[in-house]
Write a protein that holds these residues in place. Sequence first.
Motif, PDB file in Angstrom:
ATOM      1  N   MET A   1      27.698  18.607  11.615  1.00 55.07           N
ATOM      2  CA  MET A   1      26.436  18.450  10.922  1.00 55.07           C
ATOM      3  C   MET A   1      25.317  18.425  11.968  1.00 55.07           C
ATOM      4  O   MET A   1      25.376  17.656  12.913  1.00 55.07           O
ATOM      5  N   ILE A   2      24.342  19.298  11.801  1.00 55.44           N
ATOM      6  CA  ILE A   2      23.229  19.366  12.749  1.00 55.44           C
ATOM      7  C   ILE A   2      22.031  18.646  12.146  1.00 55.44           C
ATOM      8  O   ILE A   2      21.585  18.973  11.045  1.00 55.44           O
ATOM      9  N   LEU A   3      21.545  17.663  12.897  1.00 57.31           N
ATOM     10  CA  LEU A   3      20.438  16.809  12.466  1.00 57.31           C
ATOM     11  C   LEU A   3      19.490  16.560  13.627  1.00 57.31           C
ATOM     12  O   LEU A   3      19.894  16.694  14.789  1.00 57.31           O
ATOM     13  N   PRO A   4      18.257  16.147  13.330  1.00 57.78           N
ATOM     14  CA  PRO A   4      17.381  15.733  14.430  1.00 57.78           C
ATOM     15  C   PRO A   4      18.054  14.611  15.224  1.00 57.78           C
ATOM     16  O   PRO A   4      18.725  13.751  14.649  1.00 57.78           O
ATOM     17  N   LEU A   5      17.894  14.640  16.531  1.00 62.99           N
ATOM     18  CA  LEU A   5      18.501  13.617  17.373  1.00 62.99           C
ATOM     19  C   LEU A   5      17.796  12.288  17.133  1.00 62.99           C
ATOM     20  O   LEU A   5      16.581  12.183  17.288  1.00 62.99           O
ATOM     21  N   ASP A   6      18.545  11.296  16.761  1.00 58.69           N
ATOM     22  CA  ASP A   6      18.032   9.942  16.589  1.00 58.69           C
ATOM     23  C   ASP A   6      17.739   9.392  17.987  1.00 58.69           C
ATOM     24  O   ASP A   6      18.607   9.458  18.862  1.00 58.69           O
ATOM     25  N   PRO A   7      16.529   8.845  18.223  1.00 58.37           N
ATOM     26  CA  PRO A   7      16.233   8.289  19.549  1.00 58.37           C
ATOM     27  C   PRO A   7      17.277   7.264  20.014  1.00 58.37           C
ATOM     28  O   PRO A   7      17.469   7.082  21.215  1.00 58.37           O
ATOM     29  N   ALA A   8      17.993   6.648  19.076  1.00 58.60           N
ATOM     30  CA  ALA A   8      19.051   5.710  19.453  1.00 58.60           C
ATOM     31  C   ALA A   8      20.211   6.431  20.145  1.00 58.60           C
ATOM     32  O   ALA A   8      21.013   5.802  20.841  1.00 58.60           O
ATOM     33  N   GLN A   9      20.307   7.748  19.966  1.00 56.50           N
ATOM     34  CA  GLN A   9      21.364   8.544  20.612  1.00 56.50           C
ATOM     35  C   GLN A   9      20.895   9.161  21.926  1.00 56.50           C
ATOM     36  O   GLN A   9      21.610   9.939  22.539  1.00 56.50           O
ATOM     37  N   ALA A  10      19.698   8.804  22.362  1.00 61.91           N
ATOM     38  CA  ALA A  10      19.118   9.427  23.551  1.00 61.91           C
ATOM     39  C   ALA A  10      19.960   9.204  24.798  1.00 61.91           C
ATOM     40  O   ALA A  10      20.096  10.110  25.632  1.00 61.91           O
ATOM     41  N   SER A  11      20.547   8.052  24.943  1.00 62.09           N
ATOM     42  CA  SER A  11      21.361   7.780  26.129  1.00 62.09           C
ATOM     43  C   SER A  11      22.585   8.692  26.160  1.00 62.09           C
ATOM     44  O   SER A  11      22.893   9.306  27.193  1.00 62.09           O
ATOM     45  N   ALA A  12      23.282   8.802  25.046  1.00 59.07           N
ATOM     46  CA  ALA A  12      24.459   9.680  24.979  1.00 59.07           C
ATOM     47  C   ALA A  12      24.052  11.134  25.201  1.00 59.07           C
ATOM     48  O   ALA A  12      24.763  11.886  25.883  1.00 59.07           O
ATOM     49  N   ALA A  13      22.920  11.548  24.647  1.00 57.67           N
ATOM     50  CA  ALA A  13      22.451  12.925  24.820  1.00 57.67           C
ATOM     51  C   ALA A  13      22.088  13.187  26.279  1.00 57.67           C
ATOM     52  O   ALA A  13      22.414  14.254  26.818  1.00 57.67           O
ATOM     53  N   THR A  14      21.445  12.233  26.925  1.00 54.53           N
ATOM     54  CA  THR A  14      21.088  12.381  28.343  1.00 54.53           C
ATOM     55  C   THR A  14      22.345  12.554  29.183  1.00 54.53           C
ATOM     56  O   THR A  14      22.411  13.437  30.047  1.00 54.53           O
ATOM     57  N   GLU A  15      23.345  11.734  28.938  1.00 51.46           N
ATOM     58  CA  GLU A  15      24.611  11.838  29.682  1.00 51.46           C
ATOM     59  C   GLU A  15      25.275  13.193  29.455  1.00 51.46           C
ATOM     60  O   GLU A  15      25.760  13.814  30.407  1.00 51.46           O
ATOM     61  N   LEU A  16      25.293  13.651  28.212  1.00 48.17           N
ATOM     62  CA  LEU A  16      25.918  14.941  27.901  1.00 48.17           C
ATOM     63  C   LEU A  16      25.179  16.085  28.590  1.00 48.17           C
ATOM     64  O   LEU A  16      25.804  16.944  29.225  1.00 48.17           O
ATOM     65  N   ILE A  17      23.874  16.117  28.478  1.00 43.72           N
ATOM     66  CA  ILE A  17      23.083  17.187  29.092  1.00 43.72           C
ATOM     67  C   ILE A  17      23.309  17.209  30.601  1.00 43.72           C
ATOM     68  O   ILE A  17      23.576  18.260  31.190  1.00 43.72           O
ATOM     69  N   ASN A  18      23.222  16.043  31.236  1.00 44.99           N
ATOM     70  CA  ASN A  18      23.395  15.995  32.690  1.00 44.99           C
ATOM     71  C   ASN A  18      24.810  16.383  33.107  1.00 44.99           C
ATOM     72  O   ASN A  18      24.992  17.074  34.113  1.00 44.99           O
ATOM     73  N   LEU A  19      25.813  15.992  32.338  1.00 39.92           N
ATOM     74  CA  LEU A  19      27.196  16.374  32.632  1.00 39.92           C
ATOM     75  C   LEU A  19      27.362  17.890  32.575  1.00 39.92           C
ATOM     76  O   LEU A  19      27.889  18.510  33.504  1.00 39.92           O
ATOM     77  N   VAL A  20      26.898  18.493  31.496  1.00 39.60           N
ATOM     78  CA  VAL A  20      27.058  19.931  31.312  1.00 39.60           C
ATOM     79  C   VAL A  20      26.306  20.712  32.392  1.00 39.60           C
ATOM     80  O   VAL A  20      26.850  21.644  32.992  1.00 39.60           O
ATOM     81  N   TYR A  21      25.072  20.331  32.666  1.00 41.94           N
ATOM     82  CA  TYR A  21      24.294  21.051  33.662  1.00 41.94           C
ATOM     83  C   TYR A  21      24.803  20.807  35.081  1.00 41.94           C
ATOM     84  O   TYR A  21      24.753  21.706  35.927  1.00 41.94           O
ATOM     85  N   ARG A  22      25.314  19.607  35.358  1.00 43.99           N
ATOM     86  CA  ARG A  22      25.872  19.324  36.689  1.00 43.99           C
ATOM     87  C   ARG A  22      27.036  20.282  36.974  1.00 43.99           C
ATOM     88  O   ARG A  22      27.157  20.819  38.070  1.00 43.99           O
ATOM     89  N   ALA A  47       9.564  13.346  19.467  1.00 42.52           N
ATOM     90  CA  ALA A  47       8.675  14.467  19.114  1.00 42.52           C
ATOM     91  C   ALA A  47       9.345  15.427  18.137  1.00 42.52           C
ATOM     92  O   ALA A  47       8.723  16.384  17.681  1.00 42.52           O
ATOM     93  N   GLY A  48      10.620  15.190  17.829  1.00 37.61           N
ATOM     94  CA  GLY A  48      11.341  16.053  16.897  1.00 37.61           C
ATOM     95  C   GLY A  48      11.800  17.363  17.498  1.00 37.61           C
ATOM     96  O   GLY A  48      12.101  18.311  16.771  1.00 37.61           O
ATOM     97  N   GLU A  49      11.887  17.447  18.832  1.00 35.76           N
ATOM     98  CA  GLU A  49      12.273  18.696  19.488  1.00 35.76           C
ATOM     99  C   GLU A  49      13.754  18.779  19.828  1.00 35.76           C
ATOM    100  O   GLU A  49      14.206  19.810  20.321  1.00 35.76           O
ATOM    101  N   LEU A  50      14.514  17.725  19.601  1.00 31.14           N
ATOM    102  CA  LEU A  50      15.946  17.756  19.906  1.00 31.14           C
ATOM    103  C   LEU A  50      16.753  17.621  18.629  1.00 31.14           C
ATOM    104  O   LEU A  50      16.453  16.777  17.781  1.00 31.14           O
ATOM    105  N   VAL A  51      17.763  18.461  18.507  1.00 31.65           N
ATOM    106  CA  VAL A  51      18.692  18.337  17.388  1.00 31.65           C
ATOM    107  C   VAL A  51      20.090  18.150  17.958  1.00 31.65           C
ATOM    108  O   VAL A  51      20.401  18.600  19.070  1.00 31.65           O
ATOM    109  N   ALA A  52      20.922  17.491  17.163  1.00 31.61           N
ATOM    110  CA  ALA A  52      22.270  17.162  17.608  1.00 31.61           C
ATOM    111  C   ALA A  52      23.294  17.689  16.623  1.00 31.61           C
ATOM    112  O   ALA A  52      23.065  17.707  15.419  1.00 31.61           O
ATOM    113  N   ASP A  53      24.420  18.102  17.151  1.00 34.98           N
ATOM    114  CA  ASP A  53      25.583  18.448  16.354  1.00 34.98           C
ATOM    115  C   ASP A  53      26.484  17.215  16.388  1.00 34.98           C
ATOM    116  O   ASP A  53      26.972  16.827  17.449  1.00 34.98           O
TER     117      ASP A  53
END
Length: 168
Positions: A1-22, A47-53
């Motif tokens: 399910m793709i939804l706007p990223l809840d700011p409460a998930q920002a920490s998990a999203a930051t870790e995922l992005i940095n892991l993948v790009y590293r 700002a509503g610019e991130l969505v999460a699966d």
Amino acid sequence: MILPLDPAQASAATELINLVYRESEKGLWQDGTTRTTLAEVTALARAGELVADLRDGQLAGVVRVQRMPDGSGEFGMLAADPARRGEGIGGGLIRWAEDFCRSRGDHTMRLELLVPREFRLASKEFLHEWYSRLGYRILRVGRLEEQYPQLAPLLAGHADYRVYTKPL
């Protein structure tokens, strides 16, 4: 399910992005350089610019979708959980981004891909081929230091950024 990223998930999203790009940009950046910060991801989520699966209640992938000054849509910061490769997460996020931008009247989608000049990076070649199969074409190639001078000192070597576009 793709939804706007809840700011409460920002920490998990930051870790995922940095892991993948590293992993995908190994050798491109100086050691210790991260792709993003918790503050940036939180701001983009608000700002509503991130969505999460979300799958099974867990963050499986994330993508940034924004409108560029010329009215085109752009996706970036695409990251899918490496443990879930082959589940269509990245492709699903791209399709969602394209559909969203099309629905708001954007006629073109764009993305940027950072590519080292001095060596080949298999992950970047894979992305180039994948984006090409999805209908994206290189519009221009620029030097990172010209477009993003603040990032140039963080590079381990020289890099170009490729701007790809696709009609929607």
